[in-house]
Design an enzyme around this catalytic site. Structure first.
Site, PDB file in Angstrom:
ATOM      1  N   SER A 164       0.792  -1.042   0.159  1.00  0.00           N
ATOM      2  CA  SER A 164       0.035   0.263  -0.152  1.00  0.00           C
ATOM      3  C   SER A 164       0.867   1.283   0.174  1.00  0.00           C
ATOM      4  O   SER A 164       1.951   1.619   0.675  1.00  0.00           O
ATOM      5  CB  SER A 164      -0.787   0.189   0.949  1.00  0.00           C
ATOM      6  OG  SER A 164      -1.567   1.344   1.688  1.00  0.00           O
ATOM      7  N   ARG A 176     -22.413  -7.640 -46.716  1.00  0.00           N
ATOM      8  CA  ARG A 176     -20.834  -7.063 -46.110  1.00  0.00           C
ATOM      9  C   ARG A 176     -21.630  -6.295 -45.388  1.00  0.00           C
ATOM     10  O   ARG A 176     -22.123  -5.055 -45.697  1.00  0.00           O
ATOM     11  CB  ARG A 176     -20.346  -6.312 -47.131  1.00  0.00           C
ATOM     12  CG  ARG A 176     -19.395  -7.435 -48.193  1.00  0.00           C
ATOM     13  CD  ARG A 176     -18.286  -8.197 -48.056  1.00  0.00           C
ATOM     14  NE  ARG A 176     -17.362  -7.010 -47.415  1.00  0.00           N
ATOM     15  CZ  ARG A 176     -16.506  -6.683 -48.369  1.00  0.00           C
ATOM     16  NH1 ARG A 176     -16.502  -6.845 -49.565  1.00  0.00           N
ATOM     17  NH2 ARG A 176     -15.594  -5.528 -47.278  1.00  0.00           N
TER      18      ARG A 176
END
Length: 457
Positions: free
Chosen positions: A274, A313
């Protein structure tokens, strides 16, 4: 964000989706296309040789290509333009045959499939590594007693080996699914402008077969420009894998909590610290795995939506895949990579597990006494009686054994020695060892290398 890649995507799979890999995948398609067409008599052999020689990603200007793609709508159009210019520098006639009869999506999709092949192979290797360390830990902790928890509460005793065997069991299924899906997803995309290969006339099928052979891909029965189930299957596999690894990380992180403290992540200098609290030891690998598991559903959801591609497409749906699928795969593979050292170096504290087993004073073993009494007085009657005994033990802050040793109705059927045996966690594991051995046997049958030389001898 490159700064976060080592943290959130710590996997060699990332290289399969680098800019160079994206370009080389399309160029490998273009080279093989030219060679297949030469073999089929569509273009001159000399042209194919020149084109193939120029299909190297380092010969392209990636920056210019990226800028041009913003105008063209995809990467293939400027790539073909640059490639054609490179070929023309060596042979103006050969440049006429670059990308002959193909469409942009053929190059992009097949290039992606080639990237997927590398990524899936790398993922399979990482999966083997994780299963290997799981087998080792299961063998080591098959009889390590711990509390089994349901609804986040203590339930019955189990073993760490069985908990880990559940993950191995799932990963064996993922390995099986991976092997099964490879022939379905490693498939050539080649259909030309509208999926008919019209520009190649009668030779379209021959070129397609030769192209698939050169790229070592399966030839599709029909072009799959707007049928995206193959990519969705890959996405679903990776998302599911991330979820399974997330479940593992969630359990481990809960066991790492200060109040539980039954396991801990591997210890190393600077790991899990930490910025303000020197005492902290955060489960950082679990965080990486859980982050991937949390992001995966949204990414795969986008790929489900991308299935809705229009006619021959699609517009937009195809484009939506380009970043989502690689990101999903890199995150999930990163979770897999982070899981290997986590399991391999997992610190296990059996003494703390024993302390937690004793927290309820034997209450978590009340079921065993109920079942033994049930044979004499009926299950429902036994359940009610032991439930009252448990409530008495809790109210008086006494071990359940102390209460039952004073219960004449219980002692009518069970003596003190029998009660002590019923309330011993080591005697309350049921078929745990059988389940573990079943999974290990399946793992050994599926992949012999998961077992050490000593285990095989």
């Amino acid at each position: 964000m490159e700064l976060l890649t080592p943290l959130l995507r710590p996997s060699a799979v990332n290289h399969c989706f680098s800019d160079a890999a994206v370009l080389q995948g399309m160029l490998d398609f273009e080279a093989a296309l030219a060679q297949a067409q030469a073999e089929a008599g569509v273009i001159p052999c000399s042209a194919a040789e020149t084109i193939a020689r120029c299909c190297q990603s380092e010969l392209l200007d990636a920056g210019a290509l990226a800028a041009a793609a913003a105008q063209a709508g995809n990467l293939a159009i400027p790539l073909v333009r640059q490639l054609t210019a490179r070929v023309a520098e060596q042979d103006a006639q050969a440049a006429r045959f670059v990308h002959w009869g193909a469409t942009s999506q053929d190059a992009i999709d097949t290039g992606l499939v080639l990237q997927l092949r590398g990524a899936l192979a790398q993922t399979d290797r990482q999966l083997t590594q994780l299963m290997t360390v799981l087998v080792q830990q299961i063998d080591r902790h098959g009889a390590t007693l711990m509390v089994g928890r349901t609804w986040m509460q203590q339930a019955l005793p189990t073993t760490l080996g069985l908990k880990l065997a559940g993950t191995l069991d799932a990963l064996l299924r993922y390995r099986q699914r991976l092997q099964q899906m490879l022939p379905r997803v490693l498939v050539l995309q080649f259909g030309g402008a509208a999926g008919t290969l019209n520009s190649l006339g009668a030779k379209g099928k021959a070129v397609s077969a030769l192209l698939a052979q050169r790229l070592q891909l399966t030839e599709a029965d029909t072009p799959w420009h707007s049928q995206r189930d193959r990519l969705l299957e890959v996405a679903g596999w990776y998302a599911g894998l991330a979820g399974t690894l997330g479940k593992l990380a969630r359990d481990i992180s809960l066991l790492c909590q200060t109040e539980i403290a039954e396991v801990a992540e591997p210890q190393a200098e600077g790991r899990g610290g930490s910025s303000t609290m020197p005492h902290k030891r955060n489960p950082v690998s679990c965080a990486v795995i859980l982050a991937a598991a949390m992001r995966a559903p949204a990414l795969v959801s986008g790929l489900y939506q991308a299935m809705l591609q229009e006619h021959e497409r699609g517009l937009g749906g195809w484009h939506a895949e380009w970043e989502s699928l690689p990101e999903l795969m890199m995150l999930s593979a990163g979770a897999l990579a982070a899981s290997v050292p986590l399991i391999d170096g997992l610190q296990v504290f059996p003494a703390r597990m024993a302390d937690n087993l004793a927290l309820t004073g034997g209450l978590i073993l009340a079921e065993a006494v109920t079942m033994a009494l049930g044979e004499q007085m009926g299950r429902q009657n036994a359940h009610r009686h032991i439930e009252q005994a448990c409530q008495h033990a809790q109210a008086a802050n006494l071990p359940l054994l102390a209460v039952l040793e004073q219960d004449e109705q219980v002692l009518k059927w069970l003596d003190r020695q029998q009660l002590a045996e019923l309330l011993d966690p080591a005697n309350a594991l049921g078929s745990a060892s059988v389940f573990i051995q079943q999974v290990l046997a399946r793992a050994k049958a599926a992949h012999q290398s998961l077992f050490t030389t000593e285990e095989q001898s």
